[in-house]
Design a protein around this motif. Structure first.
Motif, PDB file in Angstrom:
ATOM      1  N   LEU A  45       1.113  -1.226  -0.329  1.00  0.00           N
ATOM      2  CA  LEU A  45      -0.284  -0.086  -0.287  1.00  0.00           C
ATOM      3  C   LEU A  45       0.851   1.640  -0.128  1.00  0.00           C
ATOM      4  O   LEU A  45       1.656   1.165   0.517  1.00  0.00           O
ATOM      5  CB  LEU A  45      -1.232   0.413   1.224  1.00  0.00           C
ATOM      6  CG  LEU A  45      -1.940  -1.059   1.318  1.00  0.00           C
ATOM      7  CD1 LEU A  45      -2.393  -0.844   2.611  1.00  0.00           C
ATOM      8  CD2 LEU A  45      -2.442  -1.476   0.043  1.00  0.00           C
ATOM      9  N   LYS A  99       0.997   5.033   1.952  1.00  0.00           N
ATOM     10  CA  LYS A  99       0.748   5.840   2.190  1.00  0.00           C
ATOM     11  C   LYS A  99       0.844   6.494   2.807  1.00  0.00           C
ATOM     12  O   LYS A  99       2.795   6.852   2.364  1.00  0.00           O
ATOM     13  CB  LYS A  99       0.163   4.963   3.621  1.00  0.00           C
ATOM     14  CG  LYS A  99      -0.227   3.002   3.784  1.00  0.00           C
ATOM     15  CD  LYS A  99      -0.645   2.551   4.402  1.00  0.00           C
ATOM     16  CE  LYS A  99       0.865   1.905   5.031  1.00  0.00           C
ATOM     17  NZ  LYS A  99       0.889   0.965   6.071  1.00  0.00           N
ATOM     18  N   ASN A 100       0.649   7.615   3.392  1.00  0.00           N
ATOM     19  CA  ASN A 100       1.376   9.291   3.370  1.00  0.00           C
ATOM     20  C   ASN A 100       1.035   9.313   4.917  1.00  0.00           C
ATOM     21  O   ASN A 100      -0.495   9.096   5.370  1.00  0.00           O
ATOM     22  CB  ASN A 100       1.397  10.442   2.596  1.00  0.00           C
ATOM     23  CG  ASN A 100       1.752  10.073   1.299  1.00  0.00           C
ATOM     24  OD1 ASN A 100       3.040  10.362   1.091  1.00  0.00           O
ATOM     25  ND2 ASN A 100       0.946   9.722  -0.011  1.00  0.00           N
ATOM     26  N   TRP A 127      -2.863   9.127   6.987  1.00  0.00           N
ATOM     27  CA  TRP A 127      -4.202   7.932   5.950  1.00  0.00           C
ATOM     28  C   TRP A 127      -4.575   6.949   6.753  1.00  0.00           C
ATOM     29  O   TRP A 127      -4.649   7.220   7.965  1.00  0.00           O
ATOM     30  CB  TRP A 127      -3.163   7.530   5.139  1.00  0.00           C
ATOM     31  CG  TRP A 127      -1.988   6.359   6.367  1.00  0.00           C
ATOM     32  CD1 TRP A 127      -1.340   6.765   6.668  1.00  0.00           C
ATOM     33  CD2 TRP A 127      -2.700   4.998   6.111  1.00  0.00           C
ATOM     34  NE1 TRP A 127      -1.169   5.136   7.603  1.00  0.00           N
ATOM     35  CE2 TRP A 127      -2.253   4.325   7.368  1.00  0.00           C
ATOM     36  CE3 TRP A 127      -3.803   4.201   5.705  1.00  0.00           C
ATOM     37  CZ2 TRP A 127      -1.994   2.944   8.083  1.00  0.00           C
ATOM     38  CZ3 TRP A 127      -4.308   2.996   6.374  1.00  0.00           C
ATOM     39  CH2 TRP A 127      -2.900   2.252   7.422  1.00  0.00           C
ATOM     40  N   TYR A 128      -5.856   6.929   6.519  1.00  0.00           N
ATOM     41  CA  TYR A 128      -6.170   5.817   6.934  1.00  0.00           C
ATOM     42  C   TYR A 128      -7.652   5.273   5.712  1.00  0.00           C
ATOM     43  O   TYR A 128      -7.904   5.479   4.636  1.00  0.00           O
ATOM     44  CB  TYR A 128      -7.730   6.678   7.185  1.00  0.00           C
ATOM     45  CG  TYR A 128      -8.628   7.330   7.321  1.00  0.00           C
ATOM     46  CD1 TYR A 128     -10.700   6.680   6.498  1.00  0.00           C
ATOM     47  CD2 TYR A 128      -8.610   8.132   6.714  1.00  0.00           C
ATOM     48  CE1 TYR A 128     -11.104   7.289   6.317  1.00  0.00           C
ATOM     49  CE2 TYR A 128      -9.727   9.315   6.407  1.00  0.00           C
ATOM     50  CZ  TYR A 128     -11.315   8.914   5.736  1.00  0.00           C
ATOM     51  OH  TYR A 128     -11.640   9.301   5.684  1.00  0.00           O
ATOM     52  N   LEU A 129      -8.040   3.470   5.834  1.00  0.00           N
ATOM     53  CA  LEU A 129      -8.443   2.436   4.861  1.00  0.00           C
ATOM     54  C   LEU A 129      -9.618   2.365   5.745  1.00  0.00           C
ATOM     55  O   LEU A 129     -10.378   2.994   6.957  1.00  0.00           O
ATOM     56  CB  LEU A 129      -7.576   1.907   5.129  1.00  0.00           C
ATOM     57  CG  LEU A 129      -6.611   0.690   4.773  1.00  0.00           C
ATOM     58  CD1 LEU A 129      -5.988  -0.579   5.298  1.00  0.00           C
ATOM     59  CD2 LEU A 129      -6.645   1.005   3.406  1.00  0.00           C
ATOM     60  N   LEU A 140      -8.457   3.964   0.400  1.00  0.00           N
ATOM     61  CA  LEU A 140      -7.386   4.188   1.450  1.00  0.00           C
ATOM     62  C   LEU A 140      -7.123   5.895   0.930  1.00  0.00           C
ATOM     63  O   LEU A 140      -7.102   6.698  -0.004  1.00  0.00           O
ATOM     64  CB  LEU A 140      -5.609   3.664   0.723  1.00  0.00           C
ATOM     65  CG  LEU A 140      -4.855   4.140   1.384  1.00  0.00           C
ATOM     66  CD1 LEU A 140      -3.621   2.800   1.616  1.00  0.00           C
ATOM     67  CD2 LEU A 140      -3.898   5.534   1.471  1.00  0.00           C
ATOM     68  N   GLU A 149      -5.911   9.715   1.888  1.00  0.00           N
ATOM     69  CA  GLU A 149      -4.904  10.559   2.813  1.00  0.00           C
ATOM     70  C   GLU A 149      -5.563  12.377   1.857  1.00  0.00           C
ATOM     71  O   GLU A 149      -6.542  12.303   1.309  1.00  0.00           O
ATOM     72  CB  GLU A 149      -3.503  10.458   1.992  1.00  0.00           C
ATOM     73  CG  GLU A 149      -2.985   9.331   1.658  1.00  0.00           C
ATOM     74  CD  GLU A 149      -2.448   8.839   0.674  1.00  0.00           C
ATOM     75  OE1 GLU A 149      -1.097   8.534   1.743  1.00  0.00           O
ATOM     76  OE2 GLU A 149      -2.445   7.874  -0.415  1.00  0.00           O
TER      77      GLU A 149
END
Length: 244
Positions: A187, A189-190, A193-195, A227, A229
């Protein structure tokens, strides 16, 4: 688990019965953003591991134009929607008020809020999260609008490039059994972030650290995953699980 008196006072057995059996939501690492608080500055971010595999993410926000106005947001991430309801009961059990009135009916599965005579605070459960939004400074802040923005962001399905999130496809399972959900690749991601996952035809939970889907009927479970951000297009993935 909260004391039985608290459970009866606030009707938590009835709240548990509201959890749908054929659809579900699940959130991983959900965090408030400055846009949820009209651009206020985040002055603290802490993470605590609690009992029962719960994780508490606490953020504190300051009004840059009024140092007496502060807001605390606690997000308790649980392993299931049922445990999020139990976490909400635990939060109310720890509240110093003799009774906390019900909150807006459109806020999550269940919500409660402080009366006008005490510092403003809102408590609600949504998916696998139990959320507290509370005025934290010397000057009372109406936190109901912040709670609504968090609710809106949890419920929205962001636009994004379909299948940019490598959610594994072609999964199969049996009625009443857990089907592990997994990603087919790494994945991207920065920060912040959240899912988020939405399921129809079944529910989503986490067992033994693994996200799983389950259905009580033969058919299919359709899963949407995002995902998300700040300031970037969401990554989106879908998966259809066949249940026999």
């Amino acid at each position: 688990m909260a004391d039985e008196t608290i459970r009866e006072r606030y009707g938590f057995d009835e709240i548990l019965q509201r959890i749908p059996a054929n659809r579900g939501e699940f959130f991983v690492e959900f965090v408030p953003w400055p846009e949820d608080l009209d651009g206020w500055r985040r002055s603290a971010r802490e993470r605590f591991v609690e009992s029962g595999n719960r994780v508490l993410l606490r953020t504190i926000w300051d009004n840059t134009e009024d140092h007496d106005s502060r807001v605390l947001i606690d997000v308790v991430e649980c392993d299931s929607a049922a445990d999020a309801v139990e976490a909400l009961a635990d939060i109310l059990e720890g509240n110093q008020l003799a009774e906390v009135p019900k909150g807006p009916p459109t806020l999550g599965l269940a919500s409660f809020q402080h009366p006008e005579s005490v510092p403003p605070a809102v408590f609600f459960a949504r998916g696998n999260l139990a959320v507290t939004v509370a005025s934290f400074g010397r000057r009372p802040v109406d936190v109901s609008s912040v709670a609504r923005r968090l609710e809106e962001r949890l419920s929205e399905r962001p636009s994004g490039l379909l299948q940019s999130l490598p959610l594994a496809a072609g999964l199969q399972g049996r009625v009443g059994e857990d089907v592990p959900l997994r990603f087919a690749g790494p994945l991207r991601k920065n920060e912040d972030w959240y899912l988020k996952f939405f399921a129809t035809g079944g529910t989503i939970a986490r067992r033994g650290g693994q996200l799983v889907a389950r259905s009580t009927e033969a058919g299919t479970i359709d899963v949407e995953a995002f995902l998300v951000e700040p300031g970037r297009e969401a990554q989106v993935g879908t998966s259809r699980i066949t249940i026999q």
